[in-house]
Design a protein around this motif. Structure first.
Motif, PDB file in Angstrom:
ATOM      1  N   LYS A  89       0.870  -1.183   0.000  1.00 37.22           N
ATOM      2  CA  LYS A  89       0.000   0.000   0.000  1.00 37.22           C
ATOM      3  C   LYS A  89       0.903   1.228   0.000  1.00 37.22           C
ATOM      4  O   LYS A  89       1.741   1.389   0.888  1.00 37.22           O
ATOM      5  N   ILE A  90       0.729   2.070  -1.000  1.00 29.05           N
ATOM      6  CA  ILE A  90       1.525   3.290  -1.107  1.00 29.05           C
ATOM      7  C   ILE A  90       0.590   4.489  -1.279  1.00 29.05           C
ATOM      8  O   ILE A  90      -0.560   4.331  -1.680  1.00 29.05           O
ATOM      9  N   HIS A  91       1.098   5.663  -0.959  1.00 31.64           N
ATOM     10  CA  HIS A  91       0.305   6.885  -1.067  1.00 31.64           C
ATOM     11  C   HIS A  91       0.358   7.438  -2.482  1.00 31.64           C
ATOM     12  O   HIS A  91       1.347   7.259  -3.204  1.00 31.64           O
ATOM     13  N   LYS A  92      -0.697   8.107  -2.847  1.00 30.82           N
ATOM     14  CA  LYS A  92      -0.772   8.789  -4.139  1.00 30.82           C
ATOM     15  C   LYS A  92       0.423   9.734  -4.268  1.00 30.82           C
ATOM     16  O   LYS A  92       0.749  10.462  -3.328  1.00 30.82           O
ATOM     17  N   GLY A  93       1.099   9.687  -5.396  1.00 32.71           N
ATOM     18  CA  GLY A  93       2.252  10.551  -5.640  1.00 32.71           C
ATOM     19  C   GLY A  93       3.567  10.015  -5.091  1.00 32.71           C
ATOM     20  O   GLY A  93       4.608  10.652  -5.243  1.00 32.71           O
ATOM     21  N   ALA A  94       3.552   8.846  -4.444  1.00 36.30           N
ATOM     22  CA  ALA A  94       4.792   8.259  -3.914  1.00 36.30           C
ATOM     23  C   ALA A  94       5.706   7.858  -5.065  1.00 36.30           C
ATOM     24  O   ALA A  94       5.267   7.721  -6.210  1.00 36.30           O
ATOM     25  N   LYS A  95       6.961   7.651  -4.738  1.00 40.45           N
ATOM     26  CA  LYS A  95       7.921   7.241  -5.764  1.00 40.45           C
ATOM     27  C   LYS A  95       7.502   5.868  -6.303  1.00 40.45           C
ATOM     28  O   LYS A  95       7.383   4.909  -5.551  1.00 40.45           O
ATOM     29  N   GLY A  96       7.312   5.784  -7.607  1.00 42.33           N
ATOM     30  CA  GLY A  96       6.810   4.566  -8.214  1.00 42.33           C
ATOM     31  C   GLY A  96       7.864   3.705  -8.885  1.00 42.33           C
ATOM     32  O   GLY A  96       7.535   2.744  -9.567  1.00 42.33           O
ATOM     33  N   GLU A  97       9.149   4.034  -8.706  1.00 42.28           N
ATOM     34  CA  GLU A  97      10.204   3.263  -9.376  1.00 42.28           C
ATOM     35  C   GLU A  97      10.648   2.075  -8.532  1.00 42.28           C
ATOM     36  O   GLU A  97      10.875   2.196  -7.338  1.00 42.28           O
ATOM     37  N   ARG A  98      10.758   0.935  -9.177  1.00 42.60           N
ATOM     38  CA  ARG A  98      11.285  -0.275  -8.562  1.00 42.60           C
ATOM     39  C   ARG A  98      12.290  -0.891  -9.525  1.00 42.60           C
ATOM     40  O   ARG A  98      12.270  -0.626 -10.727  1.00 42.60           O
ATOM     41  N   ILE A  99      13.163  -1.758  -8.999  1.00 44.17           N
ATOM     42  CA  ILE A  99      14.218  -2.356  -9.824  1.00 44.17           C
ATOM     43  C   ILE A  99      14.165  -3.873  -9.723  1.00 44.17           C
ATOM     44  O   ILE A  99      14.190  -4.434  -8.630  1.00 44.17           O
ATOM     45  N   PHE A 100      14.083  -4.507 -10.882  1.00 47.51           N
ATOM     46  CA  PHE A 100      14.198  -5.963 -10.980  1.00 47.51           C
ATOM     47  C   PHE A 100      15.658  -6.284 -11.244  1.00 47.51           C
ATOM     48  O   PHE A 100      16.247  -5.751 -12.182  1.00 47.51           O
ATOM     49  N   VAL A 101      16.246  -7.139 -10.428  1.00 45.73           N
ATOM     50  CA  VAL A 101      17.643  -7.542 -10.585  1.00 45.73           C
ATOM     51  C   VAL A 101      17.671  -8.969 -11.121  1.00 45.73           C
ATOM     52  O   VAL A 101      16.943  -9.826 -10.638  1.00 45.73           O
ATOM     53  N   PHE A 102      18.512  -9.190 -12.136  1.00 46.50           N
ATOM     54  CA  PHE A 102      18.635 -10.524 -12.715  1.00 46.50           C
ATOM     55  C   PHE A 102      20.106 -10.852 -12.925  1.00 46.50           C
ATOM     56  O   PHE A 102      20.959  -9.971 -12.909  1.00 46.50           O
ATOM     57  N   THR A 103      20.387 -12.136 -13.104  1.00 47.94           N
ATOM     58  CA  THR A 103      21.748 -12.615 -13.368  1.00 47.94           C
ATOM     59  C   THR A 103      21.750 -13.372 -14.686  1.00 47.94           C
ATOM     60  O   THR A 103      20.857 -14.182 -14.939  1.00 47.94           O
ATOM     61  N   ASN A 104      22.758 -13.109 -15.508  1.00 45.52           N
ATOM     62  CA  ASN A 104      22.940 -13.862 -16.744  1.00 45.52           C
ATOM     63  C   ASN A 104      23.559 -15.202 -16.362  1.00 45.52           C
ATOM     64  O   ASN A 104      24.715 -15.271 -15.981  1.00 45.52           O
ATOM     65  N   THR A 105      22.780 -16.263 -16.449  1.00 48.22           N
ATOM     66  CA  THR A 105      23.261 -17.594 -16.097  1.00 48.22           C
ATOM     67  C   THR A 105      23.703 -18.375 -17.332  1.00 48.22           C
ATOM     68  O   THR A 105      24.031 -19.558 -17.233  1.00 48.22           O
ATOM     69  N   GLY A 106      23.726 -17.716 -18.479  1.00 47.69           N
ATOM     70  CA  GLY A 106      24.168 -18.361 -19.719  1.00 47.69           C
ATOM     71  C   GLY A 106      25.675 -18.277 -19.872  1.00 47.69           C
ATOM     72  O   GLY A 106      26.398 -17.861 -18.963  1.00 47.69           O
ATOM     73  N   ASP A 107      26.153 -18.676 -21.051  1.00 49.32           N
ATOM     74  CA  ASP A 107      27.595 -18.678 -21.299  1.00 49.32           C
ATOM     75  C   ASP A 107      28.015 -17.674 -22.373  1.00 49.32           C
ATOM     76  O   ASP A 107      29.108 -17.765 -22.913  1.00 49.32           O
ATOM     77  N   ALA A 108      27.144 -16.715 -22.679  1.00 53.36           N
ATOM     78  CA  ALA A 108      27.449 -15.666 -23.652  1.00 53.36           C
ATOM     79  C   ALA A 108      26.697 -14.403 -23.226  1.00 53.36           C
ATOM     80  O   ALA A 108      25.801 -14.471 -22.370  1.00 53.36           O
ATOM     81  N   PRO A 109      27.041 -13.249 -23.791  1.00 56.36           N
ATOM     82  CA  PRO A 109      26.354 -12.010 -23.416  1.00 56.36           C
ATOM     83  C   PRO A 109      24.837 -12.097 -23.634  1.00 56.36           C
ATOM     84  O   PRO A 109      24.376 -12.635 -24.642  1.00 56.36           O
ATOM     85  N   LEU A 110      24.087 -11.579 -22.671  1.00 54.79           N
ATOM     86  CA  LEU A 110      22.635 -11.523 -22.746  1.00 54.79           C
ATOM     87  C   LEU A 110      22.249 -10.139 -23.251  1.00 54.79           C
ATOM     88  O   LEU A 110      22.684  -9.131 -22.693  1.00 54.79           O
ATOM     89  N   ILE A 111      21.447 -10.110 -24.291  1.00 53.65           N
ATOM     90  CA  ILE A 111      21.022  -8.833 -24.869  1.00 53.65           C
ATOM     91  C   ILE A 111      19.519  -8.694 -24.699  1.00 53.65           C
ATOM     92  O   ILE A 111      18.749  -9.520 -25.194  1.00 53.65           O
ATOM     93  N   ILE A 112      19.106  -7.662 -23.973  1.00 54.49           N
ATOM     94  CA  ILE A 112      17.692  -7.342 -23.834  1.00 54.49           C
ATOM     95  C   ILE A 112      17.339  -6.490 -25.052  1.00 54.49           C
ATOM     96  O   ILE A 112      17.806  -5.361 -25.187  1.00 54.49           O
ATOM     97  N   LYS A 113      16.531  -7.043 -25.943  1.00 56.35           N
ATOM     98  CA  LYS A 113      16.215  -6.371 -27.204  1.00 56.35           C
ATOM     99  C   LYS A 113      15.118  -5.332 -27.044  1.00 56.35           C
ATOM    100  O   LYS A 113      15.173  -4.251 -27.628  1.00 56.35           O
TER     101      LYS A 113
END
Length: 134
Positions: free
Chosen positions: A33-57
């Protein structure tokens, strides 16, 4: 025909050895529950578990009230990356939105979610209104 079959088999084997994967710390972020006008930014953190560069297209949200931001550079194997998601907290009430990520991963499409409830400022404002009415 045998040459084509051998080439096709080699292609699929090479893809399986170079398969990209990424794992999120959380696939759903609950704003609570957040108040109207509160900061709405959140961050999803992920790890590249592959064996080559991961490109978010590309990244798409389920509505214009949610704005995702993708990493600008490829995420190297074993490294962490971030996807920032901003929700418009001027909209009152409950919300549940999806963010679809398109990448070069083995599963090229991944869905993450945000949810929560935006209230109008809480009971403090109601108490002030009640006191001023007396």
């Amino acid at each position: 025909m045998k040459a084509f079959g051998t080439l096709l088999l080699t292609f699929f084997i090479s893809i399986s050895f170079n398969a990209q994967e990424f794992k999120f710390e959380k696939e759903t972020i609950d704003y609570g529950k957040i108040h109207k006008g509160a900061k709405g930014e959140r961050i999803f953190v992920f790890t590249n578990t592959g064996d080559a560069p991961l490109i978010i297209k590309n990244i798409q949200s389920s509505c214009g009230c949610t704005v995702p931001k993708k990493p600008e550079k490829p995420v190297m194997p074993g490294e962490k990356g971030e996807i920032k998601v901003s929700y418009d907290t001027s909209r009152l009430g409950g919300f549940s939105k999806t963010v679809t990520i398109f990448s070069n991963a083995k599963n090229s499409r991944k869905v993450i979610r945000i949810k929560g409830f935006v209230n109008n400022g809480g009971s403090l404002q109601k108490e002030k209104n009640m006191l001023s009415d007396s």
